[in-house]
Design a protein around this motif. Structure first.
Motif, PDB file in Angstrom:
ATOM      1  N   TYR A 183      14.490  12.463  11.435  1.00 44.55           N
ATOM      2  CA  TYR A 183      14.499  13.836  10.906  1.00 44.55           C
ATOM      3  C   TYR A 183      13.425  14.693  11.558  1.00 44.55           C
ATOM      4  O   TYR A 183      12.755  15.485  10.910  1.00 44.55           O
ATOM      5  CB  TYR A 183      14.406  13.836   9.377  1.00 44.55           C
ATOM      6  CG  TYR A 183      15.728  13.456   8.744  1.00 44.55           C
ATOM      7  CD1 TYR A 183      16.626  14.426   8.345  1.00 44.55           C
ATOM      8  CD2 TYR A 183      16.084  12.116   8.610  1.00 44.55           C
ATOM      9  CE1 TYR A 183      17.862  14.074   7.805  1.00 44.55           C
ATOM     10  CE2 TYR A 183      17.315  11.757   8.078  1.00 44.55           C
ATOM     11  CZ  TYR A 183      18.199  12.742   7.676  1.00 44.55           C
ATOM     12  OH  TYR A 183      19.427  12.398   7.162  1.00 44.55           O
ATOM     13  N   ARG A 226      12.808  12.802   5.737  1.00 40.74           N
ATOM     14  CA  ARG A 226      13.928  11.926   5.353  1.00 40.74           C
ATOM     15  C   ARG A 226      14.222  12.050   3.863  1.00 40.74           C
ATOM     16  O   ARG A 226      15.376  12.081   3.437  1.00 40.74           O
ATOM     17  CB  ARG A 226      13.601  10.468   5.685  1.00 40.74           C
ATOM     18  CG  ARG A 226      13.736  10.127   7.160  1.00 40.74           C
ATOM     19  CD  ARG A 226      13.640   8.637   7.388  1.00 40.74           C
ATOM     20  NE  ARG A 226      14.726   7.929   6.719  1.00 40.74           N
ATOM     21  CZ  ARG A 226      15.962   7.818   7.207  1.00 40.74           C
ATOM     22  NH1 ARG A 226      16.272   8.383   8.351  1.00 40.74           N
ATOM     23  NH2 ARG A 226      16.871   7.147   6.540  1.00 40.74           N
ATOM     24  N   ARG A 229      15.805  15.429   3.369  1.00 45.59           N
ATOM     25  CA  ARG A 229      16.947  15.678   4.261  1.00 45.59           C
ATOM     26  C   ARG A 229      16.823  17.024   4.964  1.00 45.59           C
ATOM     27  O   ARG A 229      17.761  17.826   5.019  1.00 45.59           O
ATOM     28  CB  ARG A 229      18.269  15.589   3.499  1.00 45.59           C
ATOM     29  CG  ARG A 229      18.624  14.180   3.036  1.00 45.59           C
ATOM     30  CD  ARG A 229      18.850  13.284   4.270  1.00 45.59           C
ATOM     31  NE  ARG A 229      19.408  11.980   3.914  1.00 45.59           N
ATOM     32  CZ  ARG A 229      18.686  10.887   3.721  1.00 45.59           C
ATOM     33  NH1 ARG A 229      17.377  10.942   3.792  1.00 45.59           N
ATOM     34  NH2 ARG A 229      19.256   9.728   3.454  1.00 45.59           N
ATOM     35  N   ARG A 231      14.590  18.810   8.587  1.00 46.28           N
ATOM     36  CA  ARG A 231      14.038  18.384   9.869  1.00 46.28           C
ATOM     37  C   ARG A 231      12.680  19.044  10.086  1.00 46.28           C
ATOM     38  O   ARG A 231      12.581  20.261  10.137  1.00 46.28           O
ATOM     39  CB  ARG A 231      15.020  18.721  10.989  1.00 46.28           C
ATOM     40  CG  ARG A 231      16.324  17.964  10.863  1.00 46.28           C
ATOM     41  CD  ARG A 231      17.374  18.471  11.830  1.00 46.28           C
ATOM     42  NE  ARG A 231      16.892  18.426  13.207  1.00 46.28           N
ATOM     43  CZ  ARG A 231      17.586  18.901  14.241  1.00 46.28           C
ATOM     44  NH1 ARG A 231      18.763  19.455  14.036  1.00 46.28           N
ATOM     45  NH2 ARG A 231      17.094  18.830  15.459  1.00 46.28           N
TER      46      ARG A 231
END
Length: 274
Positions: A183, A226, A229, A231
């Motif tokens: 991510y 992560r 969710r 980046r």
């Protein structure tokens, strides 16, 4: 499976045309979507292919474990080579980021590894979005999928070079290829992860201590990314936060991590990109 079947058949047709069957092929395999799809296609086409993965002390261990599992499931021989010392020689004392130096080390080592171990062809997972006008591999007289320029010293096969990043994504999804994601923010909107050393500030003189910092900060930040969710990555030593789709809570968590590494004063509010 129509698109995937067609891609496999195209590899078979091209390989028969240029005489790749009976040749030993070594594919530079990072464990990302492009190189994973390239490996899948070559194996599915019945070619004699092996994988070569370079790693260093700042590589993501999670992606390396996934790559080893993937090649085992494919039944592909997989070589692992530690390039830490070579990367240190090439990168330290130069301006960041270190990616261009790392690529030189990897390509040089891949060439000699292939030649010294009886491989006939070196393969890469480049797609059409990676094609750069004027680049050495794009100056081939014939089909750019197989380049035999004397300066390289070994033919290089790029089975995905005529597929766009979007087409690669669709083919990989059809094949069920789902690489492990850290991510990262990455340098492009498409999933294009690499290693944390790419987040060393441009124009910064690279040192081993700075490479260590880039790894440690971004490894901790990846846990938040992560979980949420999204980046996220952090440049060092500026501690600039880069984030796709982040909310205030995520940025606050990231800044708390930065503070643990002494970057609280310099940490900006971050930029949440759409």
């Amino acid at each position: 499976m129509r698109l995937l079947k067609g891609a496999i058949e195209e590899v078979q047709r091209f390989s028969e045309e240029v005489g790749l069957y009976g040749k030993r092929i070594l594919l530079m395999f990072s464990g990302g979507k492009d190189s994973s799809l390239a490996l899948y296609l070559l194996k599915s086409a019945g070619l004699d292919v092996s994988a070569l993965t370079f790693f260093h002390r700042w590589s993501w261990r999670e992606t390396l474990v996934w790559a080893m599992k993937f090649t085992k499931e494919l039944g592909v021989e997989h070589y692992l080579v530690d390039i830490t010392n070579g990367l240190l020689r090439e990168a330290t004392g130069r301006k960041g980021p270190v990616c261009i130096n790392c690529k030189k080390v990897m390509l040089w080592n891949a060439k000699w590894f292939a030649l010294n171990n009886g491989f006939d062809v070196l393969a890469k997972g480049d797609n059409a979005n990676d094609k750069i006008i004027g680049a050495l591999l794009d100056q081939c007289d014939d089909d750019i999928r197989l380049c035999s320029l004397p300066r390289i010293g070994i033919p290089i096969f790029r089975p995905l070079i005529k597929y766009t990043a979007e087409e690669v994504e669709a083919l990989a999804d059809e094949a069920g290829i789902k690489p492990y994601r850290m991510y990262e923010h990455a340098r492009r909107r498409q999933w294009r992860e690499g290693c944390p050393l790419q987040y060393i500030d441009r124009e910064e003189i690279v040192t081993k201590e700075l490479m260590d910092l880039a790894y440690k900060v971004n490894y901790e930040v990846s846990k938040i990314a992560r979980k949420r969710r999204v980046r996220v990555s952090v440049r060092v030593p500026s501690f600039e936060v880069m984030c796709w789709d982040c909310d205030g809570g995520t940025l606050e968590e990231v800044r708390s991590i930065i503070g643990c590494f002494g970057g609280e004063r310099n940490a900006p509010s971050g930029k949440a990109e759409e």
